[in-house]
Design a protein around this motif. Structure first.
Motif, PDB file in Angstrom:
ATOM      1  N   ARG A  29      31.624  15.815  11.986  1.00 14.21           N
ATOM      2  CA  ARG A  29      30.311  15.265  11.715  1.00 14.21           C
ATOM      3  C   ARG A  29      29.483  16.312  11.319  1.00 14.21           C
ATOM      4  O   ARG A  29      29.313  17.457  11.703  1.00 14.21           O
ATOM      5  CB  ARG A  29      29.741  14.533  13.080  1.00 14.21           C
ATOM      6  CG  ARG A  29      30.246  13.362  13.481  1.00 14.21           C
ATOM      7  CD  ARG A  29      29.511  11.966  13.520  1.00 14.21           C
ATOM      8  NE  ARG A  29      30.471  10.937  13.625  1.00 14.21           N
ATOM      9  CZ  ARG A  29      30.548   9.843  12.867  1.00 14.21           C
ATOM     10  NH1 ARG A  29      29.837   9.989  11.687  1.00 14.21           N
ATOM     11  NH2 ARG A  29      31.221   8.884  13.335  1.00 14.21           N
ATOM     12  N   ALA A  30      28.476  16.092  10.215  1.00 15.95           N
ATOM     13  CA  ALA A  30      27.558  16.642   9.758  1.00 15.95           C
ATOM     14  C   ALA A  30      26.345  16.009   9.616  1.00 15.95           C
ATOM     15  O   ALA A  30      26.341  14.863   9.191  1.00 15.95           O
ATOM     16  CB  ALA A  30      28.090  17.386   8.517  1.00 15.95           C
ATOM     17  N   ALA A  31      25.399  16.665   9.053  1.00 16.35           N
ATOM     18  CA  ALA A  31      23.985  16.006   8.838  1.00 16.35           C
ATOM     19  C   ALA A  31      23.124  16.480   7.820  1.00 16.35           C
ATOM     20  O   ALA A  31      23.497  18.107   7.696  1.00 16.35           O
ATOM     21  CB  ALA A  31      22.901  15.803   9.913  1.00 16.35           C
ATOM     22  N   VAL A  32      22.578  15.782   6.807  1.00 14.57           N
ATOM     23  CA  VAL A  32      21.842  16.855   5.798  1.00 14.57           C
ATOM     24  C   VAL A  32      20.440  16.198   5.833  1.00 14.57           C
ATOM     25  O   VAL A  32      20.108  14.952   6.367  1.00 14.57           O
ATOM     26  CB  VAL A  32      22.290  16.594   4.396  1.00 14.57           C
ATOM     27  CG1 VAL A  32      23.744  17.639   4.346  1.00 14.57           C
ATOM     28  CG2 VAL A  32      22.386  15.294   3.912  1.00 14.57           C
ATOM     29  N   VAL A  33      19.551  16.800   5.434  1.00 11.09           N
ATOM     30  CA  VAL A  33      17.972  16.398   5.654  1.00 11.09           C
ATOM     31  C   VAL A  33      17.542  16.150   4.070  1.00 11.09           C
ATOM     32  O   VAL A  33      17.479  17.041   3.359  1.00 11.09           O
ATOM     33  CB  VAL A  33      17.065  17.475   6.251  1.00 11.09           C
ATOM     34  CG1 VAL A  33      15.793  16.861   6.308  1.00 11.09           C
ATOM     35  CG2 VAL A  33      17.643  17.393   7.647  1.00 11.09           C
ATOM     36  N   ASP A  69      26.416  19.844  16.409  1.00 18.46           N
ATOM     37  CA  ASP A  69      26.985  20.144  17.553  1.00 18.46           C
ATOM     38  C   ASP A  69      27.172  19.129  18.721  1.00 18.46           C
ATOM     39  O   ASP A  69      26.890  18.182  18.446  1.00 18.46           O
ATOM     40  CB  ASP A  69      25.832  21.403  18.256  1.00 18.46           C
ATOM     41  CG  ASP A  69      25.862  22.556  17.386  1.00 18.46           C
ATOM     42  OD1 ASP A  69      26.637  22.891  16.777  1.00 18.46           O
ATOM     43  OD2 ASP A  69      24.530  23.298  17.715  1.00 18.46           O
ATOM     44  N   PRO A  70      28.129  19.411  19.379  1.00 14.62           N
ATOM     45  CA  PRO A  70      28.454  18.305  20.376  1.00 14.62           C
ATOM     46  C   PRO A  70      27.212  17.975  21.261  1.00 14.62           C
ATOM     47  O   PRO A  70      26.470  18.503  21.701  1.00 14.62           O
ATOM     48  CB  PRO A  70      29.488  19.011  21.386  1.00 14.62           C
ATOM     49  CG  PRO A  70      30.382  20.123  20.514  1.00 14.62           C
ATOM     50  CD  PRO A  70      29.151  20.735  19.599  1.00 14.62           C
ATOM     51  N   GLN A  76      18.865  15.347  15.308  1.00 15.26           N
ATOM     52  CA  GLN A  76      18.623  16.619  16.019  1.00 15.26           C
ATOM     53  C   GLN A  76      19.463  17.787  15.105  1.00 15.26           C
ATOM     54  O   GLN A  76      18.928  18.968  14.990  1.00 15.26           O
ATOM     55  CB  GLN A  76      19.380  16.659  17.477  1.00 15.26           C
ATOM     56  CG  GLN A  76      18.326  15.685  18.283  1.00 15.26           C
ATOM     57  CD  GLN A  76      19.228  15.322  19.821  1.00 15.26           C
ATOM     58  OE1 GLN A  76      20.299  15.506  19.701  1.00 15.26           O
ATOM     59  NE2 GLN A  76      18.336  15.251  20.822  1.00 15.26           N
ATOM     60  N   GLY A  77      20.449  17.439  14.604  1.00 14.04           N
ATOM     61  CA  GLY A  77      21.498  18.219  14.163  1.00 14.04           C
ATOM     62  C   GLY A  77      20.716  18.837  12.757  1.00 14.04           C
ATOM     63  O   GLY A  77      20.919  20.162  12.233  1.00 14.04           O
ATOM     64  N   GLY A  78      20.421  17.779  11.869  1.00 16.79           N
ATOM     65  CA  GLY A  78      19.805  17.789  10.814  1.00 16.79           C
ATOM     66  C   GLY A  78      18.421  18.845  10.821  1.00 16.79           C
ATOM     67  O   GLY A  78      18.313  19.638  10.091  1.00 16.79           O
ATOM     68  N   LEU A  79      17.521  18.539  11.938  1.00 13.65           N
ATOM     69  CA  LEU A  79      16.568  19.366  11.860  1.00 13.65           C
ATOM     70  C   LEU A  79      16.857  20.705  12.199  1.00 13.65           C
ATOM     71  O   LEU A  79      16.235  21.702  11.856  1.00 13.65           O
ATOM     72  CB  LEU A  79      15.616  18.696  12.805  1.00 13.65           C
ATOM     73  CG  LEU A  79      14.812  17.186  12.423  1.00 13.65           C
ATOM     74  CD1 LEU A  79      13.806  16.787  13.565  1.00 13.65           C
ATOM     75  CD2 LEU A  79      14.295  17.446  11.154  1.00 13.65           C
ATOM     76  N   HIS A  83      15.997  24.059  10.075  1.00 11.54           N
ATOM     77  CA  HIS A  83      15.209  25.462  10.761  1.00 11.54           C
ATOM     78  C   HIS A  83      16.295  26.579  10.270  1.00 11.54           C
ATOM     79  O   HIS A  83      15.702  27.711   9.946  1.00 11.54           O
ATOM     80  CB  HIS A  83      14.907  25.335  11.973  1.00 11.54           C
ATOM     81  CG  HIS A  83      14.292  26.445  12.789  1.00 11.54           C
ATOM     82  ND1 HIS A  83      13.210  27.152  12.636  1.00 11.54           N
ATOM     83  CD2 HIS A  83      14.986  27.360  13.587  1.00 11.54           C
ATOM     84  CE1 HIS A  83      13.023  27.948  13.242  1.00 11.54           C
ATOM     85  NE2 HIS A  83      14.256  28.293  13.781  1.00 11.54           N
ATOM     86  N   GLU A  84      17.477  26.443  10.721  1.00 16.94           N
ATOM     87  CA  GLU A  84      18.505  27.658  10.512  1.00 16.94           C
ATOM     88  C   GLU A  84      18.420  28.252   9.034  1.00 16.94           C
ATOM     89  O   GLU A  84      18.565  29.168   8.733  1.00 16.94           O
ATOM     90  CB  GLU A  84      19.781  27.385  10.988  1.00 16.94           C
ATOM     91  CG  GLU A  84      19.753  27.199  12.797  1.00 16.94           C
ATOM     92  CD  GLU A  84      21.054  26.681  13.302  1.00 16.94           C
ATOM     93  OE1 GLU A  84      21.804  26.581  12.532  1.00 16.94           O
ATOM     94  OE2 GLU A  84      21.188  26.669  14.443  1.00 16.94           O
ATOM     95  N   GLU A  85      18.530  26.971   8.275  1.00 16.02           N
ATOM     96  CA  GLU A  85      18.707  27.326   6.775  1.00 16.02           C
ATOM     97  C   GLU A  85      17.555  27.814   6.085  1.00 16.02           C
ATOM     98  O   GLU A  85      17.677  28.742   5.213  1.00 16.02           O
ATOM     99  CB  GLU A  85      19.408  26.228   6.047  1.00 16.02           C
ATOM    100  CG  GLU A  85      20.732  26.123   6.518  1.00 16.02           C
ATOM    101  CD  GLU A  85      21.607  25.020   5.784  1.00 16.02           C
ATOM    102  OE1 GLU A  85      21.112  24.876   4.492  1.00 16.02           O
ATOM    103  OE2 GLU A  85      22.830  24.756   5.890  1.00 16.02           O
ATOM    104  N   LEU A  86      16.315  27.218   6.165  1.00 16.63           N
ATOM    105  CA  LEU A  86      15.253  27.468   5.496  1.00 16.63           C
ATOM    106  C   LEU A  86      14.009  28.041   6.302  1.00 16.63           C
ATOM    107  O   LEU A  86      12.882  28.377   5.743  1.00 16.63           O
ATOM    108  CB  LEU A  86      14.961  26.242   4.670  1.00 16.63           C
ATOM    109  CG  LEU A  86      15.954  25.635   3.988  1.00 16.63           C
ATOM    110  CD1 LEU A  86      15.154  24.530   2.996  1.00 16.63           C
ATOM    111  CD2 LEU A  86      16.446  26.776   2.786  1.00 16.63           C
TER     112      LEU A  86
END
Length: 202
Positions: A29-33, A69-70, A76-79, A83-86
């Protein structure tokens, strides 16, 4: 100049019924914003060019995001990934809704999350391990008709978005097109039938 208010975006997403996708064994699973920004020159969203050394989708156009993440929701993962990328930290109530899950050929099921940023004045802090460059695409630039072409490897049409003398391919093109249709024009358009180019299958 194309524009959308937070209330309009929220209402349109609330009326839209996003389609979930199953998670076959071996798929992640992945998420994009899709982060909606205000600015003196109009509204837009952030898009990145991925680091060419990444294992998944190197050098391709992408929305901020990554695997969840599990125990994390897509929101939650997208936000967290934003933060981690930008270096952009948004509160949970910035999230307006979701678009359809998009299964990729590279083994991910991507959930697009639409979030409202408004005016962002702090400097971005791109993570050089993941992000080669960051761009702000205006809503007018995203309000384009997609291109489709056939490939012998699939019976689904490959989707492309012509933006800034470049072509954005699926999965990002599919997500951006659905954002345009649902959030900007209130048209309930599905994109699961759109294919990725063969180079994006890894």
């Amino acid at each position: 100049m194309l524009a959308v208010t937070r209330a309009q975006a929220s209402t349109r997403l609330a009326r839209f019924d996003p389609l979930p996708a199953p998670l076959p064994e071996g798929t992640r699973r992945a998420a994009v914003v899709l982060a909606v920004l205000d600015g003196e020159d109009g509204q837009g969203v952030w898009i990145t060019r991925r680091n060419s050394r990444l294992r998944d989708h190197p050098g391709q156009w992408a929305l901020p995001g990554g695997r969840t993440d599990p125990g994390e929701s897509a929101e939650q993962g997208g936000l967290r990934e934003l933060h981690e990328e930008l270096g952009v930290d948004l509160p949970p109530d910035a999230v307006l809704g979701r678009l359809d899950d998009y299964p990729t050929r590279s083994g991910f099921v991507i959930t697009p999350v639409v979030a409202w940023v408004g005016r962002w004045t702090a400097p971005l802090v791109p993570n050089p391990d993941e992000v080669a460059s960051v761009h702000r695409l205006s809503l007018d630039e995203l309000d384009v008709e997609p291109r489709f072409h056939a490939i012998p490897e699939s019976d689904r049409p490959v989707v492309q978005l012509p933006v800034r003398d470049s072509l954005i391919h699926a999965p990002t093109a599919a997500v951006l097109h659905q954002f345009r249709e649902v959030v900007l024009h209130d048209r309930h358009t599905r994109v699961a039938g759109f294919e990725q180019p063969v180079f994006a299958w890894r």
